[in-house]
Enzyme design. Structure first.
Site, mmCIF file in Angstrom:
data_model
loop_
_atom_site.group_PDB
_atom_site.id
_atom_site.type_symbol
_atom_site.label_atom_id
_atom_site.label_comp_id
_atom_site.label_asym_id
_atom_site.label_seq_id
_atom_site.Cartn_x
_atom_site.Cartn_y
_atom_site.Cartn_z
ATOM 1 N N GLY A 238 0.816 -1.204 0.000
ATOM 2 C CA GLY A 238 0.000 0.000 0.000
ATOM 3 C C GLY A 238 0.841 1.241 0.000
ATOM 4 C CB SER A 239 2.366 3.660 0.049
ATOM 5 O OG SER A 239 3.203 2.571 -0.234
#
Length: 798
Positions: A238-239
């Protein structure tokens, strides 16, 4: 970054003075280590605290050499394992049926991984891309970096004894070629396309003429499977990232906080370094293993980070087959024969395996996109996978363009010139106070008009639901078109990319570009890029709440970024924990019925939920109880106030705590923790931890669905004490700003530490920092590097 000649000379003099001042014993030790082989390449590596190398070189080949050497020193086993993967040799060394390397493809077994990567190798795919002139192919500078990286890795192998037990004495640790290094970069490029479908590509078989004809996949089931397949990306990788403009900061300069969520083990780890060619390049940050460029980082003028994007990097063409031959398909009524690629792989302790892969003008025939999305090859129909990143070996040039940038405009210019990023967004800030968000991806050029005109019945359902287009392959007018400003045919050009410039804040947490800034929503892009006006994830909602409040407050500094990273606020807890505690306290007799039909005393849980501070700090009491409760709730079905596109950050809300599903989940959670011997009010860090060299290290943060910015995904093992090991989560974190001086103000953290070798002093040192929510002060300028109390200088040559 450009450095004035006088400054470069001063830096060089200071460096070599420092080398000469090393103690005699250290100099002798250096001499023993640093003369690997022959070839004329050299670099100087200055190690500072936490084993972070600052690589100084005279040109790109030398810089690659120092980078390859230093990466091998920290990560030789992980690198070597990946090279076995891209050579198609996993079955030879580890067995055909063993689980494959998840870092470089979705293959479930080694044999399918090998068949795919061996096929890529035998087709000469990577060599052809390397030979393609820039900008469609890699630049000479990138080729030199790869050449140097190859030589540096091999030189380290030749001159050092491997101590890591993961590959000590292993015969699969071998010298590599430039082709191997390039193939690793290629594997990352196709990760969201062909790499996602390896099992389906390698298992594709023409049907026997006497075989019963399988039915077409159910459209709605396929749409759901495709949506779930791509939604799972943000759980795996993700991030978060946010850029703040000068209008929000204390000094009118930009700020950037990057918090990428990547695997904690294996070949998609980051590795931290600084790369310097005086007068040409000066960049610090994190590189994906095997890469000779900085993937996420900062220089003296600009900083950037990436988040995994929602753009769908593949498409399908449904083929109409010749009734007399299922390996012949029709386009505009004319037959075209598939190309058969026969691939053979060696197998440990057994006979070699030979299978065919079938290729069309659109790409390989594929029989599934994961187990939940079968695409049967029948006597009348087959499906071909389109992946524009199969012609993209430009990501290193994009990264190099970022490294040389002096502004966010330069970052955007590098993206437009190279179009090399396959599956990420870019968020950037610069010293002049500018911000940038862009979803500049390499995506198949599927416009909504094309999908409307050419979708098959299956595609009419999958495209709106997931962005996966299924086009009619029997019609020539259903081929992907070209934009005049695109680097390669069949992809969108830069003018079609969602871009947001100079917003007070620009943020992304893996949802689409729509709410990069909630006050300046982005619209007008094609469905293949992502959605508009749809429900956001809990993490996006919490992030937008946090960063918009920070921007409104103003006067921001790097310290504010650091506090945001470790605020560990649980947005789901803020939404429902108080109501959950009240509903719990109101239960008759203080009991709830579990899924096994038994009554459970939940009175103690009510007080814990009420007293919980709504954070996922290691010291938080109640966070573990809420986490386990939240995972058991069918939350999507329990909101009283539904989602509204007019208020996407605050809806849906108000959990229906009167539902039997809530009380059942509460009872099951109390039972689960009791059976594991875990007190309901335990500190989170007592039961969310990793073990390094036999010692527990508490881990802060929380899972995806809780919405915590500082995301971690550990493995639940009640017999082992709770959450052990982390599969993915916060990785190379950077908080960067500028104060008007020559050196950026940067704080960094590599959560899982620099080396995967348990014998290394840098196996868990930054992991302990992460546990304590502490940071590393970046040593970017020469004066800071050379005054490090941990300074160790190593000169490497070939």
């Amino acid at each position: 970054m450009r450095t004035r000649p006088r400054r470069a000379v001063v830096a060089a003099v200071a460096l070599f003075a420092a080398v000469g001042a090393l103690p005699a014993a250290a100099a002798q030790d250096q001499h023993r280590q640093q003369h690997p082989s022959h070839g004329g390449l050299s670099a100087t590596i200055r190690y500072t605290e936490y084993g972070i190398p600052h690589i100084l070189a005279g040109n790109y080949a030398d810089l690659g050499f120092g980078t390859g050497w230093a990466q091998a020193a920290d990560q030789v086993c992980t690198l070597a394992d990946g090279f076995v993967t891209v050579r198609g040799e996993r079955s030879r060394y580890f067995g055909a049926d063993a689980a494959s390397d998840p870092a470089l493809s979705s293959a479930t077994k080694n044999v399918s991984s090998d068949l795919y990567f061996r096929g890529v190798r035998e087709a000469g795919t990577v060599e052809k891309l390397m030979a393609t002139p820039a900008p469609r192919g890699p630049s000479q500078d990138v080729k030199e970096l790869m050449r140097g990286f190859t030589a540096g890795y091999n030189a380290w192998l030749a001159r050092n004894r491997i101590t890591d037990p993961a590959c000590r004495g292993a015969d699969w640790v071998r010298p590599v070629s430039v082709r191997d290094v390039a193939a690793r970069n290629y594997a990352l490029a196709v990760l969201g396309g062909q790499g996602r479908a390896v099992d389906g590509i390698t298992a594709a078989r023409p049907p026997a003429s006497t075989a019963p004809t399988a039915g077409a996949p159910d459209a709605r089931d396929a749409a759901r499977a495709a949506r779930d397949l791509f939604a799972a990306d943000s759980a795996d990788m993700g991030s978060n990232a946010v850029a703040f403009s000068g209008a929000t900061t204390a000094n009118g300069r930009g700020l950037l906080l990057g918090n990428p969520h990547y695997p904690w083990q294996g070949g998609r780890r980051f590795w931290q370094s600084q790369q310097t060619i005086p007068g040409k390049l000066n960049i610090a940050g994190g590189s994906l293993l095997g890469s000779a460029t900085i993937s996420i980082g900062h220089n003296a003028q600009v900083a950037w980070s990436h988040t995994v994007a929602t753009g769908v990097t593949l498409n399908l063409h449904q083929l109409t087959l010749d009734p007399a031959d299922p390996t012949v398909y029709l386009v505009d009524g004319r037959p075209e024969r598939m190309t058969e690629r026969r691939v053979t792989v060696a197998v440990q302790g057994g006979a070699p395996v030979t299978r065919s892969q079938w290729w069309t003008r659109y790409g390989p025939v594929v029989t599934s996109l994961g187990a939940a999305l079968p695409l049967p090859w029948t006597t009348t129909t087959a499906y071909a996978l389109g992946d524009p990143n199969a012609a993209n070996l430009r990501a290193s040039d994009t990264a190099l363009g970022f490294s040389r940038a002096r502004s966010t405009d330069d970052v955007l210019g590098a993206l437009n010139r190279t179009q090399g990023l396959p599956w990420v967004n870019t968020i950037a800030a610069d010293a002049r106070g500018h911000t940038l968000f862009t979803q500049s991806q390499v995506l198949p050029r599927i416009t909504d008009e094309l999908a409307q005109r050419c979708s098959t019945p299956l595609g009419k359902v999958t495209y709106p639901a997931s962005g996966v287009a299924v086009l009619d392959g029997s019609r020539g007018d259903c081929a992907l078109g070209s934009d005049p400003d695109a680097v390669q045919p069949g992809i969108f050009g830069p003018a079609r990319m969602p871009v947001l410039k100079d917003a007070p804040y620009a943020e992304n947490s893996n949802d689409s570009a729509w709410l990069a800034n909630a006050e300046r929503p982005l619209t007008g892009y094609e469905r293949v890029f992502g959605t508009v006006g749809t429900q956001r994830s809990m993490r996006t909602r919490g992030a937008v709440q946090d960063v918009s409040a920070m921007a409104a407050r103003g006067k921001l500094t790097v310290r504010d970024l650091q506090e945001q990273q470790f605020a560990n606020r649980v947005p789901a807890g803020d939404l429902v924990a108080a109501d959950a505690a009240k509903a719990c306290a109101a239960l008759p007799g203080g009991t709830a019925t579990g899924s096994d039909g038994k009554a459970v005393d939940v009175r103690a849980a009510c007080g814990v939920l009420a007293a919980w501070n709504r954070t996922a700090d290691t010291g938080s009491r109640g966070a573990l109880l809420f986490d386990r409760l939240w995972r058991k709730l069918p939350v999507a079905q329990l909101w009283k106030v539904p989602f509204s596109a007019a208020d996407p950050v605050n809806t849906p809300n108000t959990l229906d705590t009167g539902s039997p599903a809530f009380t059942k989940a509460l009872a099951d959670t109390v039972t689960e923790l009791g059976a594991a011997g875990i007190a309901l009010d335990s500190r989170l860090g007592g039961h969310q931890f990793v073990v390094r060299n036999g010692k527990r290290i508490a881990v802060p943060g929380g899972t995806e669905s809780l919405g915590v910015w500082n995301k971690v995904e550990p493995v639940w093992d009640p017999a082992g004490g709770g959450y052990t090991e982390v599969t993915t989560g916060s990785s190379y974190i950077q908080a960067v700003g500028w104060d008007g001086g020559r050196c950026p103000v940067a704080r960094t953290l590599l959560t899982y530490s620099q080396s995967s070798n348990p014998d290394s002093p840098h196996f868990s040192d930054q992991t302990r920092l992460f546990s304590a929510e502490r940071w590393v002060s970046s040593r970017f300028c020469e004066k800071d590097i050379l005054t490090s109390p941990a300074l160790r200088i190593v000169r490497v040559r070939s």
